[in-house]
Write a protein that holds these residues in place. Structure first.
Motif, mmCIF file in Angstrom:
data_model
loop_
_atom_site.group_PDB
_atom_site.id
_atom_site.type_symbol
_atom_site.label_atom_id
_atom_site.label_comp_id
_atom_site.label_asym_id
_atom_site.label_seq_id
_atom_site.Cartn_x
_atom_site.Cartn_y
_atom_site.Cartn_z
ATOM 1 N N THR A 89 -41.765 63.122 15.640
ATOM 2 C CA THR A 89 -41.138 64.497 14.813
ATOM 3 C C THR A 89 -40.772 65.300 15.912
ATOM 4 N N ARG A 90 -42.272 65.998 16.621
ATOM 5 C CA ARG A 90 -42.467 66.960 17.509
ATOM 6 C C ARG A 90 -41.728 66.436 19.006
ATOM 7 N N VAL A 91 -42.255 64.900 19.082
ATOM 8 C CA VAL A 91 -41.634 64.182 20.270
ATOM 9 C C VAL A 91 -40.605 64.058 20.107
ATOM 10 N N LEU A 92 -39.833 63.320 19.202
ATOM 11 C CA LEU A 92 -38.957 63.240 19.375
ATOM 12 C C LEU A 92 -37.807 64.437 20.195
ATOM 13 N N THR A 93 -38.077 65.165 19.011
ATOM 14 C CA THR A 93 -37.050 66.654 19.497
ATOM 15 C C THR A 93 -37.339 66.417 20.798
ATOM 16 N N GLU A 94 -38.143 66.439 21.448
ATOM 17 C CA GLU A 94 -38.617 67.356 22.889
ATOM 18 C C GLU A 94 -37.947 66.066 23.983
ATOM 19 N N LEU A 95 -37.658 65.073 22.987
ATOM 20 C CA LEU A 95 -37.032 63.363 23.877
ATOM 21 C C LEU A 95 -35.425 64.050 23.785
ATOM 22 N N GLU A 96 -35.425 64.743 23.147
ATOM 23 C CA GLU A 96 -34.110 65.378 22.970
ATOM 24 C C GLU A 96 -33.602 66.449 23.305
ATOM 25 N N CYS A 97 -34.535 67.634 23.537
ATOM 26 C CA CYS A 97 -33.905 68.591 24.354
ATOM 27 C C CYS A 97 -34.018 68.012 25.926
ATOM 28 N N TRP A 98 -34.759 67.048 26.302
ATOM 29 C CA TRP A 98 -35.015 66.875 27.411
ATOM 30 C C TRP A 98 -33.811 66.050 27.949
ATOM 31 N N ALA A 99 -33.380 65.519 26.920
ATOM 32 C CA ALA A 99 -32.341 64.541 27.218
ATOM 33 C C ALA A 99 -31.024 64.993 27.128
ATOM 34 N N ASN A 100 -30.869 66.457 26.511
ATOM 35 C CA ASN A 100 -29.945 67.664 26.936
ATOM 36 C C ASN A 100 -29.537 68.362 27.889
ATOM 37 N N GLU A 101 -30.637 68.717 28.585
ATOM 38 C CA GLU A 101 -30.862 69.312 29.711
ATOM 39 C C GLU A 101 -30.444 68.376 30.326
ATOM 40 N N LEU A 102 -30.073 67.126 30.681
ATOM 41 C CA LEU A 102 -30.232 66.266 31.926
ATOM 42 C C LEU A 102 -29.006 66.008 31.446
ATOM 43 N N ASN A 103 -27.781 66.883 30.707
ATOM 44 C CA ASN A 103 -25.866 66.531 30.058
ATOM 45 C C ASN A 103 -26.044 64.684 29.557
ATOM 46 N N TYR A 104 -26.593 64.788 29.253
ATOM 47 C CA TYR A 104 -26.689 63.660 28.136
ATOM 48 C C TYR A 104 -26.357 64.113 26.797
ATOM 49 N N SER A 105 -25.288 63.668 25.819
ATOM 50 C CA SER A 105 -25.009 64.241 24.570
ATOM 51 C C SER A 105 -25.793 63.165 23.553
ATOM 52 N N SER A 106 -25.740 62.203 23.901
ATOM 53 C CA SER A 106 -25.931 61.233 22.678
ATOM 54 C C SER A 106 -27.577 60.424 22.575
ATOM 55 N N CYS A 107 -28.827 60.459 21.970
ATOM 56 C CA CYS A 107 -29.725 59.246 21.638
ATOM 57 C C CYS A 107 -29.126 58.061 21.009
ATOM 58 N N ILE A 108 -29.795 57.038 22.518
ATOM 59 C CA ILE A 108 -29.656 56.095 20.870
ATOM 60 C C ILE A 108 -30.956 55.029 21.103
ATOM 61 N N LEU A 109 -30.879 53.973 19.697
ATOM 62 C CA LEU A 109 -32.120 53.294 19.919
ATOM 63 C C LEU A 109 -32.408 51.897 18.886
ATOM 64 N N GLU A 110 -33.167 51.153 19.015
ATOM 65 C CA GLU A 110 -33.213 50.055 18.024
ATOM 66 C C GLU A 110 -35.141 50.144 17.617
ATOM 67 N N THR A 111 -34.431 49.810 16.553
ATOM 68 C CA THR A 111 -36.061 49.688 15.727
ATOM 69 C C THR A 111 -36.045 48.419 14.814
ATOM 70 N N GLY A 112 -37.275 47.760 14.803
ATOM 71 C CA GLY A 112 -37.157 46.356 13.423
ATOM 72 C C GLY A 112 -36.762 46.662 12.322
ATOM 73 N N VAL A 113 -35.719 45.633 11.541
ATOM 74 C CA VAL A 113 -35.615 46.028 10.431
ATOM 75 C C VAL A 113 -36.685 45.751 9.158
ATOM 76 N N ARG A 114 -38.179 45.380 10.124
ATOM 77 C CA ARG A 114 -39.364 45.303 8.723
ATOM 78 C C ARG A 114 -39.924 46.235 9.360
ATOM 79 N N GLN A 115 -39.557 47.349 10.040
ATOM 80 C CA GLN A 115 -40.221 48.602 10.201
ATOM 81 C C GLN A 115 -40.012 49.338 9.560
ATOM 82 N N LYS A 116 -40.271 49.535 8.488
ATOM 83 C CA LYS A 116 -39.660 50.432 6.925
ATOM 84 C C LYS A 116 -39.740 51.896 7.557
ATOM 85 N N GLU A 117 -40.964 51.895 7.542
ATOM 86 C CA GLU A 117 -41.186 53.817 7.768
ATOM 87 C C GLU A 117 -40.606 54.404 9.301
ATOM 88 N N ALA A 118 -40.337 54.008 10.424
ATOM 89 C CA ALA A 118 -39.835 53.847 11.175
ATOM 90 C C ALA A 118 -38.100 54.146 11.655
#
Length: 151
Positions: A89-118
């Motif tokens: 959560t700390r890593v993801l939040t930091e990535l979101e803050c960094w992207a926001n600082e660079l004026n991006y408005s959203s984060c997208i991602l892909e994960t596998g359906v087998r990766q239930k924890e993700a």
């Protein structure tokens, strides 16, 4: 104590963590590992966050430009021994803050359906399921997410 650093994919601790991630994904992806692996190059990621727990590399994540509005989150991983300590959560939040600082408005991602924890992790962090994008269109074992980050 958790410490976060911003770096790039040349960082040796990031490469160390990604090797562990790739070993895990090779098992969970099974026969589809090579398909997914082709989209996970770390050769030129300029936005990498590494988490250190008590001075040891314990988690990582990165993003890359997707389009004028969005970054794509890549290579999220927390070592097995350091899970359940809010590192991801700390890593993801930091990535979101960094992207926001660079004026991006959203984060997208892909994960596998087998990766239930993700999947649960991203939902818990306010990511919404979206239609599969780009190379993941029509891929049954892929699940794509988005989160609006503009503040």
């Amino acid at each position: 104590m958790i410490e976060l650093i911003r770096t790039n994919s040349d960082n040796s601790d990031f490469r160390f963590l990604v090797k562990q991630l790739d070993a895990y994904l090779k098992i969970t992806d099974g026969d589809e590992h090579e398909f997914y692996n082709q989209f996970n190059s770390i050769k030129s990621l300029n936005h990498v966050v590494i988490a250190y727990l008590d001075g040891k590399p314990s988690g990582c994540g990165a993003f890359k430009h997707f389009n004028d509005n969005s970054v794509e989150v890549k290579r999220m991983f927390t070592t097995i021994k350091t899970r359940e300590k809010a590192i991801a959560t700390r890593v993801l939040t930091e990535l979101e803050c960094w992207a926001n600082e660079l004026n991006y408005s959203s984060c997208i991602l892909e994960t596998g359906v087998r990766q239930k924890e993700a999947i649960q992790f991203y939902k818990k962090n306010d990511y919404q399921i979206i239609a599969n994008y780009g190379q993941y269109k029509g891929v049954e074992n892929s699940l794509c997410f988005e989160k609006k980050i503009k503040r």
